[in-house]
Write an enzyme that holds these catalytic residues in place. Structure first.
Site, PDB file in Angstrom:
ATOM      1  N   SER A 211     -23.678 -35.448  11.410  1.00 33.76           N
ATOM      2  CA  SER A 211     -22.694 -35.574  10.662  1.00 33.76           C
ATOM      3  C   SER A 211     -23.278 -34.717   9.541  1.00 33.76           C
ATOM      4  O   SER A 211     -23.906 -34.980   8.581  1.00 33.76           O
ATOM      5  CB  SER A 211     -22.272 -36.920   9.951  1.00 33.76           C
ATOM      6  OG  SER A 211     -21.328 -36.736   8.911  1.00 33.76           O
TER       7      SER A 211
ATOM      8  N   ARG B 171     -16.847 -33.540  -4.486  1.00 35.66           N
ATOM      9  CA  ARG B 171     -15.624 -34.245  -4.160  1.00 35.66           C
ATOM     10  C   ARG B 171     -14.507 -34.413  -5.136  1.00 35.66           C
ATOM     11  O   ARG B 171     -13.343 -34.038  -4.851  1.00 35.66           O
ATOM     12  CB  ARG B 171     -15.990 -35.795  -3.894  1.00 35.66           C
ATOM     13  CG  ARG B 171     -17.020 -35.831  -2.574  1.00 35.66           C
ATOM     14  CD  ARG B 171     -16.598 -35.199  -1.340  1.00 35.66           C
ATOM     15  NE  ARG B 171     -17.115 -35.604  -0.273  1.00 35.66           N
ATOM     16  CZ  ARG B 171     -17.098 -34.430   0.931  1.00 35.66           C
ATOM     17  NH1 ARG B 171     -16.440 -33.365   0.782  1.00 35.66           N
ATOM     18  NH2 ARG B 171     -17.811 -34.948   1.877  1.00 35.66           N
TER      19      ARG B 171
HETATM   20  N1  ARG Z   1     -24.895 -39.802   0.655  1.00 32.36           N
HETATM   21  C1  ARG Z   1     -24.666 -38.582   0.046  1.00 32.36           C
HETATM   22  C2  ARG Z   1     -23.409 -38.826  -1.066  1.00 32.36           C
HETATM   23  O1  ARG Z   1     -23.027 -39.687  -0.972  1.00 32.36           O
HETATM   24  C3  ARG Z   1     -23.987 -37.436   1.138  1.00 32.36           C
HETATM   25  C4  ARG Z   1     -22.903 -37.899   1.697  1.00 32.36           C
HETATM   26  C5  ARG Z   1     -22.445 -36.914   2.752  1.00 32.36           C
HETATM   27  N2  ARG Z   1     -20.840 -37.173   3.341  1.00 32.36           N
HETATM   28  C6  ARG Z   1     -20.690 -36.734   4.148  1.00 32.36           C
HETATM   29  N3  ARG Z   1     -19.304 -37.046   4.488  1.00 32.36           N
HETATM   30  N4  ARG Z   1     -21.412 -36.392   5.356  1.00 32.36           N
HETATM   31  O2  ARG Z   1     -23.155 -38.027  -2.005  1.00 32.36           O
END
Ligand code: ARG
Length: 405
Positions: free
Chosen positions: A177, A97
C-alpha cells in the site's frame, strides 16, 4: 425504495478503497451522481492517469486538479521552516491530506455539493486529517467513509469490485500500500507489517540501494531565503522543480530511506517504510543554517515550537489557531535563515561541508584559538561562580551525612 439523493463528491486516488466507493455510493448510499476528484500532489503520473481512466469506465464526473505548487510552497516549505518531524518521519502523507481535502472542498463549493466520501480505513490517521479539513471548510458537510463504516476487508473489496465491474487488475498486482507526494513516499502492508521482516529491495522506487550508488559523492551548494531553498549551485529554481530535482539527485545517492515504528493517532503502533530523499536533504541543510544564525535561546525555544507544530501537522489540524500562533513565531525567526549551505551527498548520507550567512552570529575573531579579541582572563570570575548552588547542596549533603544530629 429509498429516495435517490443527489450528488456526492468522492476524494479519489484510484486505488482499491476509493474505487469500490464509486458503485457503493450509488447502490448502498443511493446517490444519483458521483463526482470524483484526484488531487495531484506529485504522485506517480501513471497513477493519476489510471485513476482518470477508471473514473471514465465507472462513469463519474471526474476532475484531476494539480496542486503541486501550492503543496510545496504552503505545506512542504512550512514544514521545513518548522524542522517538521514526527518520530523521525518528515510527515509527507500528513502534509498533503489537508490540501487534498481543501482542493476537494473548493470543487464541491463550485458545484454546490455538501456530501463527501473518502476511502480511509478506521485504523489510520488520514480519516482524522481529511474529515477535520472538510468539516472546517464546509461546516455542514455530510461525510461518508464506507470502508470504515462497513468494516471492510481487502478481500471483501476485491470481491465487491469484481461483481460491480470495477477494474482492479492494477490493485491485484499491488502487494504494497503506497502513498506518494513530493515530500515522500510511504510503503505499508504485506509482510512489512511484521516489524522484524527486513524491507525487500523491491519496495524502493525513489532511492538506490547503497550498493548501487555512485562511488563518487556529489557536492552541492544550496541557497536559502526565508528558511526555504531558492537556488542550487547559484541557479534559481522554482520550488516544485527544486523538490523534484532533489528527489532525483538525492535518491540516486541512496538518501532518505526510513524504517520506523510509528505511533498513530489512535494509539496503534505501526511499522512504516518511507523514501524521503528531498525532505531529508533540505531538513538537514535548513537546520545547519539555523544553527548559524539563530541565538542559543531561539534554537532552544524553537525546538519546542517545532515539535508542537509537528504534532499539529501530523494530526492534520491545519486550521488550528495554535498552529497559526506557532507559525508567527517560526516566521519571525526565518527572515534570518538566509545564506548558503554546502552539502555532500554520498552513499546514503548528507554531510554538511559548510555554511555561510550575512546573519551569522559567529565571529572567527572571537572564537579562534589564535586571537586575543576575546580576553580569556575575563572568564575567570564567571567560571568560578558557575554551578554555585549545585556545589553548595552537594557539600551540604556530604557534611550532613557525616554528622547526623
Ligand atoms: N503513517 C503515515 C501517516 O500517517 C503514512 C500513512 C500512509 N497512508 C496511506 N494511506 N498509505 O502519515
Amino acid at each position: 425504495m429509498t429516495e435517490k439523493k443527489n450528488k456526492v463528491l468522492l476524494v479519489y486516488s484510484g486505488g482499491l478503497d476509493t474505487s469500490v466507493c464509486i458503485p457503493l455510493m450509488r447502490e448502498d448510499y443511493k446517490y444519483q451522481e458521483v463526482i470524483t476528484v484526484t488531487v495531484d500532489v506529485g504522485q506517480e503520473r501513471s497513477d493519476i492517469e489510471q485513476a482518470a481512466e477508471k473514473a471514465k469506465i465507472l462513469k463519474t464526473q471526474h476532475y484531476t486538479i494539480d496542486a503541486k505548487d501550492e503543496f510545496v510552497t504552503e505545506h512542504c516549505w512550512r514544514a521545513l521552516k518548522a524542522n517538521g518531524d514526527y518520530q523521525g518521519y518528515p510527515m509527507s502523507t500528513s502534509l498533503a491530506r489537508p490540501l487534498i481535502a481543501k482542493v476537494a472542498a473548493e470543487k464541491a463549493k463550485e458545484l454546490g455539493i455538501t456530501s463527501f466520501a473518502h476511502g480511509c480505513t478506521g485504523k489510520g490517521n488520514d480519516q482524522y486529517r481529511i474529515e477535520f479539513a472538510l468539516r472546517t471548510l464546509i461546516p455542514g458537510a455530510l461525510i461518508h467513509a464506507p470502508v470504515r463504516e462497513q468494516n471492510m476487508t481487502r478481500s471483501w473489496e476485491i470481491e465487491y469490485a469484481q461483481k460491480n465491474g470495477v477494474p482492479i487488475q492494477q490493485s491485484l498486482n499491488k502487494i504494497w500500500s503506497i502513498d506518494e507526494n513530493l515530500w515522500g513516499r510511504s510503503i505499508e502492508g504485506g509482510r512489512l507489517e511484521e516489524p522484524d521482516f527486513a524491507p525487500p529491495e523491491e519496495i524502493f522506487q525513489w532511492t538506490k540501494s547503497i550498493e548501487q550508488t555512485p562511488e563518487q559523492g556529489l557536492k552541492i551548494h544550496l541557497q536559502f531565503e526565508n528558511g526555504a531553498p531558492v537556488a542550487w549551485n547559484g541557479e534559481s529554481i522554482d520550488p516544485t522543480k527544486m523538490v523534484l530535482k532533489m528527489n532525483e539527485v538525492a535518491g540516486l545517492h541512496g538518501i532518505g530511506r526510513l524504517d520506523l515504528m510509528e505511533d498513530r493517532m489512535m494509539g496503534l503502533k505501526v511499522r512504516e517504510n518511507y523514501e524521503c530523499p528531498a525532505a531529508t536533504v533540505f531538513l538537514k541543510a535548513h537546520r545547519a543554517l539555523e544553527n548559524l544564525v539563530l541565538t542559543r535561546d531561539e534554537i532552544r525555544f524553537k525546538a519546542l515550537v517545532d515539535s508542537e507544530w509537528s504534532r499539529l501537522a501530523y494530526e492534520g489540524l491545519w486550521w488550528d489557531p495554535l498552529k497559526t500562533n506557532l507559525e508567527s513565531f517560526i516566521d519571525s525567526t526565518q527572515t534570518r535563515v538566509e545564506g548558503e549551505v554546502i552539502l555532500k551527498l554520498h552513499k546514503g548520507n548528507v554531510t554538511v561541508l559548510g555554511r555561510k550567512s550575512k546573519w551569522a552570529l559567529y565571529s572567527e575573531d572571537l572564537a579562534s584559538f589564535d586571537t586575543k579579541t576575546f580576553d580569556q582572563r575575563e572568564s575567570t570570575g564567571a567560571v568560578k561562580n558557575f554551578g554555585l548552588q549545585a556545589r553548595m547542596l552537594h557539600h551540604l549533603l556530604q557534611t550532613q551525612r557525616k554528622d547526623p544530629s
